[in-house]
Design an enzyme around this catalytic site. Structure first.
Site, PDB file in Angstrom:
ATOM      1  N   HIS A 157       0.766  -1.267  -0.011  1.00  0.00           N
ATOM      2  CA  HIS A 157       0.155  -0.065  -0.106  1.00  0.00           C
ATOM      3  C   HIS A 157       0.832   1.240   0.053  1.00  0.00           C
ATOM      4  O   HIS A 157       1.865   1.416   0.509  1.00  0.00           O
ATOM      5  CB  HIS A 157      -1.036   0.102   1.340  1.00  0.00           C
ATOM      6  CG  HIS A 157      -0.576   0.270   2.494  1.00  0.00           C
ATOM      7  ND1 HIS A 157      -0.231   1.140   3.137  1.00  0.00           N
ATOM      8  CD2 HIS A 157      -0.486  -0.929   3.467  1.00  0.00           C
ATOM      9  CE1 HIS A 157       0.250   0.979   4.460  1.00  0.00           C
ATOM     10  NE2 HIS A 157       0.100  -0.398   4.503  1.00  0.00           N
TER      11      HIS A 157
ATOM     12  N   ASP B  87       6.195   0.574   6.417  1.00  0.00           N
ATOM     13  CA  ASP B  87       4.861   0.555   6.208  1.00  0.00           C
ATOM     14  C   ASP B  87       4.236   1.594   5.599  1.00  0.00           C
ATOM     15  O   ASP B  87       4.001   2.688   5.982  1.00  0.00           O
ATOM     16  CB  ASP B  87       4.274   0.588   7.768  1.00  0.00           C
ATOM     17  CG  ASP B  87       2.389   0.276   7.705  1.00  0.00           C
ATOM     18  OD1 ASP B  87       2.125   0.012   6.787  1.00  0.00           O
ATOM     19  OD2 ASP B  87       1.872   0.629   8.652  1.00  0.00           O
TER      20      ASP B  87
ATOM     21  N   GLU C 159      -4.704   2.073   2.881  1.00  0.00           N
ATOM     22  CA  GLU C 159      -4.988   0.987   3.984  1.00  0.00           C
ATOM     23  C   GLU C 159      -5.013   1.324   5.407  1.00  0.00           C
ATOM     24  O   GLU C 159      -5.624   0.575   6.033  1.00  0.00           O
ATOM     25  CB  GLU C 159      -3.513   0.228   3.736  1.00  0.00           C
ATOM     26  CG  GLU C 159      -3.461  -1.260   4.465  1.00  0.00           C
ATOM     27  CD  GLU C 159      -3.228  -1.172   5.965  1.00  0.00           C
ATOM     28  OE1 GLU C 159      -3.370  -2.231   6.592  1.00  0.00           O
ATOM     29  OE2 GLU C 159      -2.522  -0.327   6.366  1.00  0.00           O
ATOM     30  N   GLU C 160      -4.408   2.354   5.547  1.00  0.00           N
ATOM     31  CA  GLU C 160      -4.466   2.750   7.212  1.00  0.00           C
ATOM     32  C   GLU C 160      -5.798   3.546   7.672  1.00  0.00           C
ATOM     33  O   GLU C 160      -5.863   3.093   8.817  1.00  0.00           O
ATOM     34  CB  GLU C 160      -3.316   3.754   7.374  1.00  0.00           C
ATOM     35  CG  GLU C 160      -1.840   3.361   7.009  1.00  0.00           C
ATOM     36  CD  GLU C 160      -1.174   2.356   7.652  1.00  0.00           C
ATOM     37  OE1 GLU C 160      -1.947   1.831   8.585  1.00  0.00           O
ATOM     38  OE2 GLU C 160      -0.058   1.865   7.541  1.00  0.00           O
TER      39      GLU C 160
ATOM     40  N   ASP D 191       2.966  -6.547   3.589  1.00  0.00           N
ATOM     41  CA  ASP D 191       2.667  -5.421   4.177  1.00  0.00           C
ATOM     42  C   ASP D 191       3.210  -5.801   5.886  1.00  0.00           C
ATOM     43  O   ASP D 191       2.017  -5.677   6.697  1.00  0.00           O
ATOM     44  CB  ASP D 191       1.116  -4.889   4.377  1.00  0.00           C
ATOM     45  CG  ASP D 191       0.660  -3.745   5.070  1.00  0.00           C
ATOM     46  OD1 ASP D 191       1.671  -3.080   5.381  1.00  0.00           O
ATOM     47  OD2 ASP D 191      -0.501  -3.715   5.449  1.00  0.00           O
TER      48      ASP D 191
ATOM     49  N   HIS E 204       3.999   2.831  12.701  1.00  0.00           N
ATOM     50  CA  HIS E 204       2.755   3.765  12.813  1.00  0.00           C
ATOM     51  C   HIS E 204       3.573   4.732  13.754  1.00  0.00           C
ATOM     52  O   HIS E 204       2.815   5.787  14.331  1.00  0.00           O
ATOM     53  CB  HIS E 204       1.787   3.418  13.561  1.00  0.00           C
ATOM     54  CG  HIS E 204       0.727   2.651  12.577  1.00  0.00           C
ATOM     55  ND1 HIS E 204      -0.290   2.100  12.838  1.00  0.00           N
ATOM     56  CD2 HIS E 204       1.206   2.182  11.447  1.00  0.00           C
ATOM     57  CE1 HIS E 204      -0.855   1.300  11.724  1.00  0.00           C
ATOM     58  NE2 HIS E 204      -0.133   1.377  10.912  1.00  0.00           N
TER      59      HIS E 204
END
Ligand SMILES: [Zn+2]
Length: 465
Positions: free
Chosen positions: A275, A287, A321-322, A349, A428
């Site tokens: 992603h 990520d 995606e997030e 991912d 994140h």
């Protein structure tokens, strides 16, 4: 030096596996070229250079942001430069959440600025913020067992030992509404990681319909543990939380797609993906910048080696995606009528830890047996190449958030099983940056993905019916 020694060793092992292995089926015809593909990919720095460019030239790229639009432009150019065909975008409507200014301060029993990040999709605090006493709980169950009057008017802090990402992300997703249901005015939580250098980690929350939306944020492990100690000493814990985030109307965004057309069965598709969006802090290196550059590298190496896979290989960089997973849903909506021709969908991912193999997800479950067996047979055939790369483990499991909609519609899914030992430390957070990418691990992951994609594109077995 260590890197080159390992490449020579791997090449030797691959060759040994190649020549030492008796023919088991048609698929072994692709082994000599796949084995060469693996060793050439191990030596390539393309994925590493592309990731550096995505991180430093574009930066973090939350869906709906100006930076995400720049990432789309970057992806179109990078795919075209890599020689992919049919490079294009496909429309996705995405949420637009903007963080703005935010802060949290402990004001009792002492003054302390907390290291915090608002949770994605949170509502803001009222202007001037919220000041309230903190109630510490360690799980959703513990909160559920409390009386409403114990929770009412408080800021609920979830402080828990990290057991798994799944456990922590469930608290992040469900915690705000669970707290609001009992009358809490805000929710704060321990960041979802096992190791911390006072870095807060964000992620999406999920408000339940019909329950008041309260602001929610993650604090660092250190800050959460400190408040736990104060709680155990029965001290009055008071926090001032101020968040000015906004949820604006949905905006138009895009998945980015490019292909290498199949030489014999161009209508049959091997989808390989990551992603393109990331959180709005750090650089989204692991990520999921890694997933995107690995997918691209796999196809670029196949093309550069002059290999002509029978089936079409389709690279997809998913949007959102997030904080919405709209990219995967948009792909399903746009390609629903050709899903029967999707032989398999692959997603990486889970960062850049060395991959040990793939999780297989084949749904619905009642169809599992014959297709799982067939998928296994295809993967068995490439084991001689994946074994020396340490990536020949296949087991049933979740394949990936973005491919989940098409996997649910019947496309067999393969999720790259990365070693996540150090992934959650940066995940994140502001710490998900390029310099933490281990170059030799990235090259090895690219080699693993390249031979898998190539072999699946040439396999004589059709997995889905
Ligand atoms: Zn991700």
């Amino acid at each position: 030096v260590r890197f080159h020694a390992s490449i020579i060793l791997i090449f030797g092992l691959v060759s040994g596996a190649l020549f030492g292995d008796a023919k088991k089926g048609n698929d072994l015809q692709t082994i000599p070229s796949a084995s060469k593909l693996a060793s050439r990919t191990l030596l390539s720095e393309k994925a590493y250079c592309n990731l550096a460019s995505l991180c430093d030239d574009v930066g973090n790229r939350l869906s709906g942001s100006e930076n995400y639009n720049r990432a789309v432009v970057w992806a179109l150019k990078t795919m075209k430069d890599a020689g992919l065909q049919n490079v294009h975008t496909e429309k996705v409507m995405v949420p637009r959440w903007v963080r703005n200014r935010e802060s949290a301060h402990l004001i009792s029993p002492c003054n302390h600025e907390l290291s915090m990040l608002g949770l994605g999709m949170s509502v803001p605090t009222p202007k001037g913020g919220i000041t309230a006493d903190v109630l510490v709980v360690s799980s959703l169950d513990e909160l559920a067992s409390m009386k409403d009057e114990e929770v009412k008017g408080r800021i609920v802090l979830f402080e828990f030992p990290f057991e798994s990402y799944g456990q922590g992300s469930r608290i992040r997703f469900a915690g705000p509404s669970a707290a609001a249901k009992k009358g809490a005015v805000a929710m704060i939580m321990r960041s979802v990681t096992h190791l911390s250098l006072d870095t807060p980690h964000t992620g999406s929350l999920g408000y339940k319909a019909g329950i008041a939306k309260i602001p929610a944020a993650a604090v660092s492990v250190e800050n959460a543990a400190m408040m736990r100690r104060m709680w155990e000493k029965r001290q009055k814990i008071q926090v001032h939380l101020e968040m000015s985030c906004e949820t604006l109307p949905d905006v138009e965004s895009a998945n980015v797609i490019g292909e290498l057309k199949g030489s014999e069965n161009p209508g049959e598709i091997i989808l390989v993906s990551g992603h393109l969006d990331s959180w709005d802090v750090g650089q989204g290196a692991q990520d999921d910048g890694v997933g995107c550059v690995l997918a691209l590298q796999a196809v670029q190496m196949i093309k550069e080696e002059g290999l002509k896979p029978a089936r079409t290989i389709r690279v997809v960089f998913f949007a959102n995606e997030e904080n919405g997973t709209r990219g995967g849903e948009a792909y399903l909506n746009a390609h629903g009528n050709e899903l029967k021709d999707h032989i398999v969908a692959i997603e990486s991912d889970a960062g850049n830890g060395l991959a040990s193999g793939f999780s297989l997800e084949i749904l619905p479950k009642e169809k599992n047996t014959p297709e799982m067996i067939k998928t296994h047979r295809v993967l068995e055939n490439i084991k001689p190449i994946l074994e020396p790369l340490g990536a020949a483990k296949f087991s049933p499991g979740f394949a990936g958030v973005d491919i989940e909609p098409i996997v649910k519609a019947g496309v067999p899914g393969l999720g790259m099983k990365h070693d996540t030992t150090h992934y959650w430390e940066v995940h994140h957070s502001k710490a998900d940056t390029f310099e933490k990418i281990k170059k030799d691990d990235l090259a090895k992951n690219a080699a693993i993905l390249a031979v898998t994609v190539y072999s699946l594109a040439n396999s004589s077995l059709k997995i889905s019916n």
